[in-house]
Write a protein that holds these residues in place. Structure first.
Motif, PDB file in Angstrom:
ATOM      1  N   SER A   1      50.500  14.703 -98.771  1.00 33.14           N
ATOM      2  CA  SER A   1      50.919  14.004 -97.554  1.00 33.14           C
ATOM      3  C   SER A   1      51.245  14.960 -96.406  1.00 33.14           C
ATOM      4  O   SER A   1      51.696  14.527 -95.352  1.00 33.14           O
ATOM      5  N   GLY A   2      51.035  16.245 -96.625  1.00 36.14           N
ATOM      6  CA  GLY A   2      51.200  17.216 -95.551  1.00 36.14           C
ATOM      7  C   GLY A   2      52.535  17.925 -95.491  1.00 36.14           C
ATOM      8  O   GLY A   2      52.799  18.671 -94.540  1.00 36.14           O
ATOM      9  N   PHE A   3      53.395  17.737 -96.494  1.00 39.68           N
ATOM     10  CA  PHE A   3      54.701  18.394 -96.487  1.00 39.68           C
ATOM     11  C   PHE A   3      54.625  19.737 -97.216  1.00 39.68           C
ATOM     12  O   PHE A   3      53.861  19.892 -98.170  1.00 39.68           O
TER      13      PHE A   3
ATOM     14  N   ILE B   1      59.140  19.123 -94.442  1.00 40.24           N
ATOM     15  CA  ILE B   1      59.488  19.855 -95.664  1.00 40.24           C
ATOM     16  C   ILE B   1      59.834  18.862 -96.777  1.00 40.24           C
ATOM     17  O   ILE B   1      60.425  17.817 -96.522  1.00 40.24           O
ATOM     18  N   TYR B   2      59.457  19.202 -98.032  1.00 38.57           N
ATOM     19  CA  TYR B   2      59.892  18.396 -99.174  1.00 38.57           C
ATOM     20  C   TYR B   2      60.797  19.231-100.068  1.00 38.57           C
ATOM     21  O   TYR B   2      60.700  20.460-100.122  1.00 38.57           O
ATOM     22  N   CYS B   3      61.710  18.530-100.765  1.00 34.55           N
ATOM     23  CA  CYS B   3      62.778  19.192-101.524  1.00 34.55           C
ATOM     24  C   CYS B   3      63.003  18.497-102.861  1.00 34.55           C
ATOM     25  O   CYS B   3      62.513  17.397-103.100  1.00 34.55           O
ATOM     26  N   ARG B   4      63.816  19.153-103.691  1.00 37.71           N
ATOM     27  CA  ARG B   4      64.349  18.512-104.889  1.00 37.71           C
ATOM     28  C   ARG B   4      65.629  17.759-104.483  1.00 37.71           C
ATOM     29  O   ARG B   4      66.267  18.112-103.474  1.00 37.71           O
ATOM     30  N   PRO B   5      66.048  16.733-105.229  1.00 34.41           N
ATOM     31  CA  PRO B   5      67.248  15.973-104.842  1.00 34.41           C
ATOM     32  C   PRO B   5      68.508  16.816-104.678  1.00 34.41           C
ATOM     33  O   PRO B   5      69.371  16.487-103.863  1.00 34.41           O
ATOM     34  N   SER B   6      68.639  17.908-105.425  1.00 32.58           N
ATOM     35  CA  SER B   6      69.857  18.699-105.358  1.00 32.58           C
ATOM     36  C   SER B   6      69.845  19.748-104.254  1.00 32.58           C
ATOM     37  O   SER B   6      70.736  20.601-104.214  1.00 32.58           O
ATOM     38  N   CYS B   7      68.865  19.712-103.369  1.00 35.49           N
ATOM     39  CA  CYS B   7      68.773  20.714-102.306  1.00 35.49           C
ATOM     40  C   CYS B   7      70.099  20.791-101.536  1.00 35.49           C
ATOM     41  O   CYS B   7      70.652  19.763-101.128  1.00 35.49           O
TER      42      CYS B   7
END
Length: 465
Positions: A59-61, A31-37
């Protein structure tokens, strides 16, 4: 460039200042997120960093369902940079790849398609197709979760070439089918919008946002027939018509949040502006949103601006008094150039004579501002400007070369250096413009935020007078 240590510290402290400046992905979850997740901070060795959401997707996230990283403000870097990557990112945001493909983007940039692909991939980890695909996925999610439109109609409105491509992309980005993504929409106590009711949007911004100053400016500039600002100060609504690639639109943007957050109107700390879009063709959604973002300067980095300008003794008290002050752009660059030349009253006469009449008036909004081709026969400087815009010898689109555009403007008859600089600042969204003849000479220490310094000085001057 932000080093890896700073990035991890931003993730660990959930620092919203970096939302949109980079994304992080977790190798163990995919999973990819924003820094404030708000999720549990991952171990350092499991974190990967990406400049764009598209690079993380490539990249597959898949996108985090909790922090919705696709909804963050864009990087302020793209507005500052004048190189091919910055210009390309502005044009991709405006929907050029969706409408004209990568060859069209390359022609506008003056490079070959292969060169554009290589430069974007080398710096951002994703090429123009992947970047446009990430944007289409975000548009589709907004339509799925805020409207009751059929899934097939949404697929083509978001810019996908086929329903199969749409389904595959949604599954890859969100790990859900389109139907499941719709079912997972956050509930805010309201029914999904219909086309007649318009599309409700939250236009995200980074950090503090001085809404009152923006709405004051727009109210003072409003051209009868195409714009209006209604309501009491602090709870105003800005409405205007839009001329878009596939049709027309009407937008309403609120000064105060609909849920009451930031209802004072002066300083937003909640992170978005509420808006509603009515479009004759839903394919214009991405372009309309990006033009609103430029008009309201929503991708700015107020922390960087205030830090630089606040270090100057002359500007420090002004910055402290108005944190998060923005330098508004323009919803339609060609329209703004004409308005800068002829003034507000002249623009109202042009709307009355040449503006396109809406099929159905919406309150005091009755027209769409005339296209340059419709003004080319006007005499004098206006005709020369309209002709240059219509034939492409002067380009003011999102990815135009700012130096070339200003040179072309200054070569036109009857258009002085100050007007050309104003057009560069507003129509081209340049954050670092020095206006000729300004009461206070700009300083190099204000760079690359001289446009914001001018806003502070202008407001201070109007307040004192």
């Amino acid at each position: 460039m932000i080093d890896e240590e700073t990035r991890y510290e931003a993730v660990r402290s959930r620092d919203a200042r970096f939302d949109g400046e980079f994304f992080f992905a977790v190798a163990t979850t995919g999973i990819y997120c924003r820094p404030s997740c708000p999720a549990v901070t991952p171990k350092r060795q499991n974190v990967r960093y990406y400049t764009t959401a598209a690079a993380a997707q490539t990249s597959g996230f898949r996108a985090c369902r909790r922090c919705r990283p696709d909804a963050v403000p864009g990087s302020a870097d793209w507005n500052v940079r004048a190189d091919v990557v910055g210009r390309a990112m502005r044009m991709i945001g405006d929907g050029v790849v969706d409408r004209e493909g990568v060859p069209g983007l390359a022609v506008r940039l003056g490079y070959s398609a292969r060169q554009v692909q290589r430069q974007l991939t080398a710096e951002l980890g994703a090429g123009p197709v992947a970047l446009a695909r990430a944007q289409r996925a975000h548009t589709a999610r907004v339509l799925l979760q805020t409207t009751g439109l059929p899934v097939t109609e949404i697929a083509f409105a978001a810019g996908f070439a086929s329903v199969r491509q749409f389904n595959d992309t949604i599954k890859a980005v969100y790990a859900l089918t389109p139907t499941a993504l719709r079912a997972a929409a956050p509930r805010r106590g309201a029914a999904r919008a219909t086309p007649a009711a318009g599309i409700p949007l939250r236009l995200a911004h980074r950090g503090p946002y001085r809404a009152d100053a923006v709405f004051d400016l727009l109210a003072g500039e409003a051209v009868t027939g195409i714009e209006e600002v209604t309501g009491e100060r602090g709870t105003r609504t800005y409405r205007r018509t839009l001329r878009l690639p596939y049709g027309t639109g009407i937008v309403a943007v609120e000064e105060a949040h609909a849920d009451g957050a930031g209802s004072g109107g002066a300083l937003h700390r909640g992170g978005w502006l509420d808006a509603r879009l009515h479009l004759t063709d839903l394919r214009d959604l991405t372009t309309a949103v990006q033009r609103l973002r430029r008009l309201f300067d929503l991708d700015a980095d107020p922390y960087a601006v205030d830090d630089r300008l606040g270090a100057d003794p002359r500007l420090a008290p002004l910055v402290a008094a108005r944190p998060g002050l923005r330098s508004p752009g323009a919803a339609d660059p060609d329209e703004f150039a004409v308005r800068a030349l002829v003034g507000r009253e002249g623009a109202e006469r042009l709307v009355a004579r040449h503006g396109k009449v809406l099929d159905a008036a919406c309150g005091r909004l009755t027209h769409v501002f005339p296209a340059p081709a419709e003004l080319a026969a006007e005499p004098g400087p206006l005709g020369a400007l309209a002709t240059a815009l219509a034939d492409g010898s002067l380009r003011l689109d999102a990815g135009a070369d700012r130096d070339d555009a200003e040179a072309a403007l200054r070569a036109l008859p009857g258009l002085d250096a100050r007007t050309a600089a104003v057009i560069r600042m507003r129509a081209l969204g340049d954050p670092d413009v020095a206006l000729p003849g300004a009461p206070e000479p700009p300083r190099d220490s204000w760079r690359p935020w001289r446009s914001y310094a001018l806003r502070h000085l202008s407001l201070a001057s109007s307040t004192s007078s």
